[in-house]
Scaffold this active site. Structure first.
Site, PDB file in Angstrom:
ATOM      1  N   HIS A 134       0.825  -1.209   0.000  1.00 12.40           N
ATOM      2  CA  HIS A 134       0.000   0.000   0.000  1.00 12.40           C
ATOM      3  C   HIS A 134       0.857   1.256   0.000  1.00 12.40           C
ATOM      4  CE1 HIS A 134      -3.699  -2.181   0.402  1.00 12.40           C
ATOM      5  NE2 HIS A 134      -3.169  -2.904   1.380  1.00 12.40           N
ATOM      6  N   CYS A 493       1.529 -26.203 -15.302  1.00 16.11           N
ATOM      7  CA  CYS A 493       0.859 -24.895 -15.396  1.00 16.11           C
ATOM      8  C   CYS A 493       1.868 -23.765 -15.223  1.00 16.11           C
ATOM      9  CB  CYS A 493      -0.223 -24.771 -14.335  1.00 16.11           C
ATOM     10  SG  CYS A 493      -1.498 -26.022 -14.434  1.00 16.11           S
ATOM     11  N   CYS A 533       0.846 -31.793 -10.495  1.00 21.21           N
ATOM     12  CA  CYS A 533       2.166 -31.821  -9.851  1.00 21.21           C
ATOM     13  C   CYS A 533       2.129 -32.231  -8.387  1.00 21.21           C
ATOM     14  CB  CYS A 533       2.845 -30.467  -9.983  1.00 21.21           C
ATOM     15  SG  CYS A 533       2.008 -29.165  -9.070  1.00 21.21           S
TER      16      CYS A 533
END
Lengths: 566, 120, 412
Positions: A134, A493, A533
């Protein structure tokens, strides 16, 4: 009854809380009693905290069905050899706060140990963060949060470069829907000036907002843009801090719960753990959601944590219709104690929506809910109509460790010399962490801890390269020649190789569980969520360590083998 | 006797069959093919199943060897047979079709390996 | 510059094997399969149950048997196989970029590339299951792998969510391996898997199937301790119907998604209804020289269909058929049709799935008012793939788009 006690009591009574016992000493309002429900417990705490003159609130308020919190029961554990060594400083908690503090302490000629209940660093509220660094617009001016947030944010780019952690600066875009609310932009600019947040600009008219973020849908009156809001991997950053600390001699005792702080004659003499006593005269309490109980074990009853659950929803990296910046709706209807989350790119490229904010007494469980998901999807889906909630691949939740003053509580404990509480580390705890660490060093020095800089401060050991970032390089070809495991893709992936998983398990801070491997390598973070995986990672863990857990003790990955008896 | 409702499992059609009658006097309805009639009859009189399971294997790249019965065995034998199979261990190499049990629980049906596993 | 081959097949599961064998049979001189696992067969080696090969081999085979038989055919045909090889990218040419431990990074230039990567499983998050994230939540395929390949029990007492075939088979396997299956919960009012699996896997073992129910939340900190289940109407949980079911594991069997990262990143046109690329009846994608077959194109329920369709792809990759193509689209009560384009001049097998269950129907393939093919069905259900063989069409006959309709059979 002193004036402050009377004032707090009066305020509580006028809000309908007749039966709260109040006792104020040195600006600490201690509350006790039983209220009807948890929301009342939280509200009463807030009312007390908002009374002028109250510095912090210690609450033993409860409600039917909710017991007063206790530190988790100690497990039977063999003694650690580390418990036979003398220490200067024990840091309790290996989240982003504890590890940032450890990294700073490592600069000095001190014997430092970090003790952590979980099996990995960053395994609590840190891993459940959305990774937003932030800018510092939200905290109230003058608060500790405001100061440390802005300071911490400014440290991130340099620190991440030094640590080899990727840091993105997407910026924050506040979107104002209705023209009636455009006056709020002046307040934002005033807040930016007061908190010294650099570069904030008001955007008047939809055009100005849409030029920054063309994907936005619905009615837009204007907004503001804060260019310094960043995104980091909270566990990547924390691990990097821990690794640099370790490289400079800091020890880590993981998978070991603290049972209390040992105090003798008003002075810390050590930290009691499941594996024995860690003798030390200094203790940094960075125990997150447990920080109040750790402090109380040392006789310090100055603050109470009331956990606030936040749920986050992660989109497939491939998902379309998302924003370039971190966006948040901004208007009059804001939640009182939370910014209400955002929607934007994480450091890893996935978009994350959330968090929600739900008060809870539960300190151990972090469930996500249908309600939370529906709320988040409704809120950000309106701003980003092109994004498809069906692309959500993961949901997780964490507990913010909130005090009733809603500010950080970073101070020497009263009555327990040598104990520094670093509590109330809710948002923007991640952004503030580097500055919090400096503040803690300052407090320790001020308290009399001798701070002599070491001659040499080693950098973080270079982490192994990532296959997914090297896919065409000659370096990769060379790596595969030296170690064929670089050519074995374990997670399809995220394209993580066996070599990376094995490397993640190395060293004292190496991963010991499936989740810890995931946080280090991203294996299992993709769209199949470990379907492909998971068992490969588990097999590699099994080969190296024997038993496999998902996230440490109590989370066995499997339930046994097919046996003769069945 | 009353009638039995069955779902034919011989092909994915899943015909809903009804079997009525007793003692060799059977009326079968709902079957789309002749095989369904046979199935209904055997389900009503002598239900049988092909049993598949795994047994322990040593010296192969994986620890389990898939096996199957060469033909169907009485339905009541399924569980005891699987229990029996779980007690067995073979060592690699194993060839597809190799006999694991020549006569499964006295049914006259053999249990065979349903995969080849080389040693290694 | 890497090797040049006639046909390169990505994936050595049933689709890849059939495509490779067919390519060889159609005259391709060099055919290579790139397979990421250390053995051929894809998911088949862990599917130890029977039910494979009735159409292809006329025998009721187990998964490992079917795989071994096809691997044998591939070896006989002279198909080259690269195991432990992950394909990283597909570029125009077509060229594949791949990696394995022995060669490292390499490229394969091919006249035809056949994509046969199969599918992946939908996860608990995609099924909207909230709660905590303890150990003990597995997708059905993973649980099946643990049971049948590794010999490990994913749980001692399981709840299964979703009644797809893998979930049903798992219920039986878990029971046979000594675990307790508390129940199978299916949010639809009918089972998603094949009837024979409902019968053989659940009925035979007295495992309850709770239709119109789903799992809402997972409980437990380290390990699953229970799940909350609830009744569902119109896709929403019914308030007040929640029950907590104790268990130590949750098996998620809520559907499969075609694995198309490669296909998508290469820029092939995708069909949102199937989740796979748009293909013509020779299984050509919209990318020149790139074919797709098997579960990459759409999720099948019978391996025999996969093999049959993949063989068309493989043969065409070796020797492309000529002829214009017309679109073929889904009509009444048809969710999708594969292929999406009909190449004239060759016979075509059309696959489709219905939107909702229907009894006593006629499946009809029409071009304008002309009926090209029809088939009667006593009952159709969305989980079951329907297929229809069409004779070769001449280009003059196909004047406009072809539509597949599923209509109630007209009573004569």
């Amino acid at each position: 009854m002193d004036d402050l006690t009377r004032a707090v009591t009066r305020r509580l009574r006028s809000a309908g809380y007749q039966d709260v016992a109040v006792d104020c000493r040195d600006g600490v309002a201690a509350l006790a009693g039983t209220l009807l429900h948890w929301e009342a417990v939280v509200e009463a705490g807030h009312i007390a905290a908002e009374t002028p003159g109250v510095r912090s609130v210690y609450s033993e308020l409860t409600c039917p069905g909710v017991d007063l919190p206790k530190l988790p029961a100690a497990r039977r554990r063999p003694q650690s050899p580390l418990c036979r060594e003398p220490w200067d400083v024990v840091v309790v908690g290996a989240g982003v706060t504890g590890c940032s503090v450890a990294r700073e302490l490592a600069r000095y000629d001190l014997r430092v140990i970090v003790v952590e209940a979980g099996d990995d660093v960053a395994g609590g509220a840190t891993r459940a963060n959305n990774g937003t660094v932030h800018c510092g617009l939200d905290p109230l001016p003058g608060s500790l949060k405001a100061k440390l947030n802005v300071q911490g944010n400014a440290m991130y780019p340099g620190l991440c470069a030094e640590l080899g952690v990727s840091y993105r600066v997407p910026g924050l875009l506040g979107v104002v829907r209705s023209a009636d609310e455009l006056f709020l932009l002046d307040l934002v600019l005033a807040r930016a000036a007061e908190n010294r947040v650099p570069g904030v600009v008001a955007l008047r008219g939809a055009e100005a907002v849409r030029s920054l973020e063309p994907t936005l849908g619905g009615e837009i009156a204007g907004g503001f843009y804060s260019p310094t809001t960043g995104a980091v991997s909270p566990y990547g950053f924390t691990l990097a801090c821990a690794e640099q600390a370790a490289a400079n001699g800091v020890s880590f005792l993981l998978d070991t719960a603290v049972t209390g702080v040992a105090v003798h004659a008003g002075r810390v003499r050590g930290v009691r753990t499941e594996r024995g006593l860690l003798e030390a005269s200094w203790c940094v309490n960075a125990a997150g959601v447990w920080a109040d109980l750790i402090a109380a074990s040392a006789g310090c009853r100055e603050f109470t944590i009331h956990p606030r659950l936040g749920e986050m929803f992660v989109f497939d990296v491939r998902a379309r219709g998302h924003s370039r910046t971190i966006i948040t709706p901004f208007g009059l209807a804001q939640d009182e104690y939370t910014k209400g989350g955002g929607a934007g790119p994480s450091a890893c490229g996935n978009h994350i929506w959330g968090p929600t904010a739900v008060e809870t007494w539960e300190r151990r469980l972090t469930p996500t809910s249908r309600t939370g998901r529906a709320k988040v999807v409704a809120k950000f889906g309106e701003l980003l109509p092109g994004a498809d909630p069906a692309d959500i691949i993961a949901a997780y939740a964490g507990l913010r460790a909130v005090t009733y003053t809603e500010d950080f509580h970073i101070a020497h404990a009263r009555g327990a010399g040598g104990l520094v509480n670093v509590a109330g580390m809710q948002s923007p705890g991640l952004a503030a962490a580097p500055a919090v660490a400096l503040e803690v060093i300052r407090l320790l020095g001020e308290g009399g801890l001798p701070l002599r800089l070491r001659r040499h401060y080693a950098p973080r050991p270079t982490p192994p390269p990532r296959f997914s970032e090297l896919a065409d390089g000659e370096l990769l070809q060379a790596l595969i020649r030296t170690d064929p495991a670089w050519g074995r893709v374990v997670c399809r992936c995220e394209q993580v190789t066996e070599a990376e998983v094995k490397a993640a398990m190395q060293g004292p801070l190496g991963a010991r569980s499936v989740d810890a491997v995931k946080r280090r390598t991203r294996a299992g973070m993709g769209r199949c969520q470990g379907g492909f995986c998971g068992y490969r990672v588990a097999t590699l863990l099994q080969e190296r360590f024997g038993a496999v857990t998902k996230a440490g003790d109590g989370s066995p990955w499997l339930a046994g083998v097919i046996s003769h008896g069945t | 006797m009353g009638c039995t409702e069955l779902t034919c499992i011989l092909c994915p059609q899943g015909c809903q069959l009804t079997v009525a009658g007793r003692d060799g006097e059977w009326t079968i309805a709902g079957n789309a093919c002749a095989r369904g009639e046979g199935y209904a009859l055997s389900e009503a009189t002598d239900p049988r199943r092909v049993v598949t399971a795994t047994i322990a294997v040593t010296g192969a790249v994986i620890p389990r060897l898939p096996v199957r019965t060469a033909g169907a065995v009485p339905k009541g034998c399924v569980l005891p047979l699987v229990r029996e199979l779980h007690r067995l261990t073979r060592s690699a190499p194993v060839r597809l079709g190799e006999i694991i049990l020549p006569d499964a629980l006295g049914t006259g049906v053999a249990v065979v390996a349903s995969r080849s596993l080389p040693a290694g | 510059m890497g090797p040049e081959v006639d046909v390169a097949v990505v994936g050595g599961g049933p689709a890849g094997l059939a495509a490779a064998v067919a390519a060889k049979e159609a005259g391709a001189a060099s055919v290579v399969i790139l397979e990421r696992e250390e053995c051929l067969g894809g998911i088949l080696p862990q599917c130890i149950h029977t039910g494979f090969g009735l159409a292809r081999f006329g025998e009721d085979l187990t998964g490992p048997e079917y795989a071994e038989r096809y691997a044998g055919l591939a070896a006989e045909a002279g198909v080259e196989v690269l195991l432990g090889t992950t394909v990283l990218g597909l570029a125009p040419g077509p060229v594949l970029r791949a990696v394995n431990p022995s060669v490292g990074l390499f490229k394969v230039h091919a006249r035809g590339v056949v994509l046969a990567m199969g599918c992946r499983e939908r996860t608990r998050v995609q099924a909207g299951i909230g709660g905590t994230r303890p150990a003990g939540v597995f997708t059905a395929g993973v649980a099946q792998r643990y049971l049948n390949i590794e010999g490990c029990l994913p749980g001692q007492s399981a709840v299964i969510v979703g009644s797809g075939d893998v979930g049903l088979l798992l219920a039986r396997r878990l029971t046979l391996c000594g675990a307790r299956v508390a129940g199978v919960y299916e949010q639809l009012p009918y089972a998603s898997g094949l009837m024979r699996n409902v019968v053989q896997c659940l009925h035979d073992f007295g495992i309850p199937l709770h239709l119109s129910h789903t799992v809402l939340e997972v409980h437990g900190r380290g390990r699953v301790e229970a799940v909350t289940v609830a009744q569902v109407t119109e896709g929403r949980p019914v308030p007040g119907s929640e029950t907590v079911v104790p268990c130590d594991s949750l098996v998620v069997s809520v559907g499969l998604i075609p694995e198309n990262e490669l296909t998508r990143s290469a820029g092939a046109l995708m069909d949102t209804a199937t989740g796979g690329p748009v293909v013509d009846s020779r299984y050509r994608t919209t990318l020149p020289g790139v074919y797709a077959c098997g579960n990459v194109v759409h999720v099948h329920d019978l391996v025999d269909h996969v093999s049959a369709a993949a063989a068309v792809a493989g043969a065409d990759a070796a020797r492309p058929a000529a002829g214009p193509a017309v679109p073929i689209v889904a009509g009444d009560n048809v969710r999708y049709v594969v292929p999406q384009r009909l190449v004239t001049g060759t016979p075509v097998r059309v696959y489709c799935r219905v939107v909702r269950p229907q009894r006593d129907v006629e499946l009809a393939v029409c071009c304008g008012s002309r009926v090209i093919g029809r088939r009667r069905e006593a009952a159709v259900r969305p989980p079951e793939l329907l297929c229809l063989d069409l004779p070769a069409q001449s280009p003059d006959e196909l004047t406009g788009p072809v539509v597949v309709n599923c209509h109630p059979r007209e009573v004569a």
